[in-house]
Design a protein around this motif. Structure first.
Motif, short mmCIF file in Angstrom:
data_model
loop_
_atom_site.label_atom_id
_atom_site.label_comp_id
_atom_site.label_asym_id
_atom_site.label_seq_id
_atom_site.Cartn_x
_atom_site.Cartn_y
_atom_site.Cartn_z
N GLN A 16 0.82 -1.20 0.00
CA GLN A 16 0.00 0.00 0.00
C GLN A 16 0.86 1.27 0.00
OE1 GLN A 16 -3.85 -0.43 0.21
NE2 GLN A 16 -2.66 -1.99 -0.84
N ASP A 17 2.08 1.16 0.44
CA ASP A 17 2.98 2.30 0.48
C ASP A 17 3.76 2.37 -0.83
OD1 ASP A 17 4.88 4.23 0.95
OD2 ASP A 17 5.57 3.41 2.87
N PRO A 18 3.62 3.46 -1.60
CA PRO A 18 4.34 3.54 -2.88
C PRO A 18 5.86 3.53 -2.70
CG PRO A 18 3.31 5.64 -2.32
CD PRO A 18 2.78 4.63 -1.36
N HIS A 103 -11.77 -3.71 -2.76
CA HIS A 103 -12.29 -2.55 -3.51
C HIS A 103 -13.79 -2.42 -3.20
CE1 HIS A 103 -9.02 -4.53 -5.76
NE2 HIS A 103 -8.55 -3.31 -5.85
N ARG A 139 -5.46 -3.38 3.66
CA ARG A 139 -5.86 -2.39 2.67
C ARG A 139 -6.01 -1.00 3.29
NH1 ARG A 139 -5.88 -0.17 -2.31
NH2 ARG A 139 -7.92 -0.11 -3.33
N ASP A 140 -5.48 0.00 2.61
CA ASP A 140 -5.64 1.40 3.02
C ASP A 140 -6.85 1.98 2.30
OD1 ASP A 140 -5.55 4.08 3.58
OD2 ASP A 140 -3.50 4.40 2.86
N GLY A 142 -8.00 4.84 2.21
CA GLY A 142 -7.75 6.16 1.66
C GLY A 142 -7.21 6.16 0.25
N LEU A 143 -6.79 5.01 -0.24
CA LEU A 143 -6.27 4.93 -1.61
C LEU A 143 -7.38 4.81 -2.65
CD1 LEU A 143 -3.21 2.55 -1.07
CD2 LEU A 143 -3.25 5.05 -1.18
N GLU A 144 -8.62 4.64 -2.18
CA GLU A 144 -9.74 4.51 -3.11
C GLU A 144 -10.54 5.80 -3.19
OE1 GLU A 144 -11.68 0.73 -4.44
OE2 GLU A 144 -12.21 0.85 -2.33
#
Length: 233
Positions: A16-18, A103, A139-140, A142-144
């Motif tokens: 989850q961390d780029p 998702h 899952r984060d 905030g990424l959606e």
């Protein structure tokens, strides 16, 4: 009537961390086409094997079904695409949907004429159903982007899920989950304590991992020879 929907990508964690050094290896495009269901996974597997890394696996699916209570006569339907969660055999009489998924599937783009894997929850909202989503712990949220319809979202706290479910839909999500975890998917399906009905043909996808590992060894040997020849004598 309560519907439980489980997407197997819930059990396939990705970084989850780029800034995670492995994140580029998971920078995958996702489309439900034959290429992305099978052929694309060969090059993705090689990306790990060439670096001497283990292939990512599904995790945490064992014992999952023990978290739920099912009504007498409950049945499980399954397929590859989560669009089938709104299949006519599944949606009849549903008043609440509880989704476990990486998702939210509640719309990310303008809707098409038919439910798709990323917006079928919108159609349940139109049907008047209440919607709830549990993200996997890895899952984060905030990424959606936000959903297009009212949807209660939270990270799965684990433990028993309250209430009784009258119907289940399970999808493999083969464009998101690689073929080398198909054995885990079918074991997970078999472990469900319910009668099962396929809504589309579904079988393990052919992927020759030994051939890919052999190719990776050949590539590594070729690189070693090239580097050796380049060294000053």
């Amino acid at each position: 009537m309560r519907l439980l929907v489980v997407d197997f990508d819930y059990f396939f964690p990705v970084p989850q961390d780029p800034k995670d050094p492995l994140a580029p290896l998971f920078a995958w495009a996702h489309f439900e086409t034959p290429y992305y269901l099978l052929e694309a996974w060969e090059e993705r597997a090689l990306a790990f094997l060439l670096r001497g890394l283990p292939l990512p696996e599904a995790r945490g699916w064992e014992g999952f079904w023990d978290r739920f209570a099912f009504a007498p006569g409950a049945a499980l339907y399954y397929g590859d695409s989560n669009a089938l969660a709104f299949h006519e055999r599944v949606r009849q009489g549903v008043e609440e949907v509880v989704l476990l998924d990486a998702h939210h599937d509640a719309g990310y783009r303008p809707l098409g004429e038919e439910p798709a894997c990323d917006d079928w929850m919108v159609y349940y909202h139109r049907q008047g159903a209440r919607l709830r989503l549990f993200y996997p712990p890895w899952r984060d949220p905030g990424l959606e982007p936000g959903p297009m319809v009212p949807l209660r979202r939270e990270v799965d706290p684990g433990g028993r899920v309250e209430g009784v479910f009258h119907r289940v839909f399970l999808c493999r999500s083969g464009a998101w989950v690689p073929p080398w975890v198909d054995p885990a998917f079918f074991a997970f399906l078999e472990a469900a304590p319910l009668p099962k009905e396929a809504l589309e043909p579904l079988a393990p996808r052919p992927l020759d991992l030994e051939a890919l590992r052999s190719r990776a060894r050949e590539e590594a040997l070729g690189l070693f020879i090239m580097e050796t020849l380049r060294r000053p004598s």
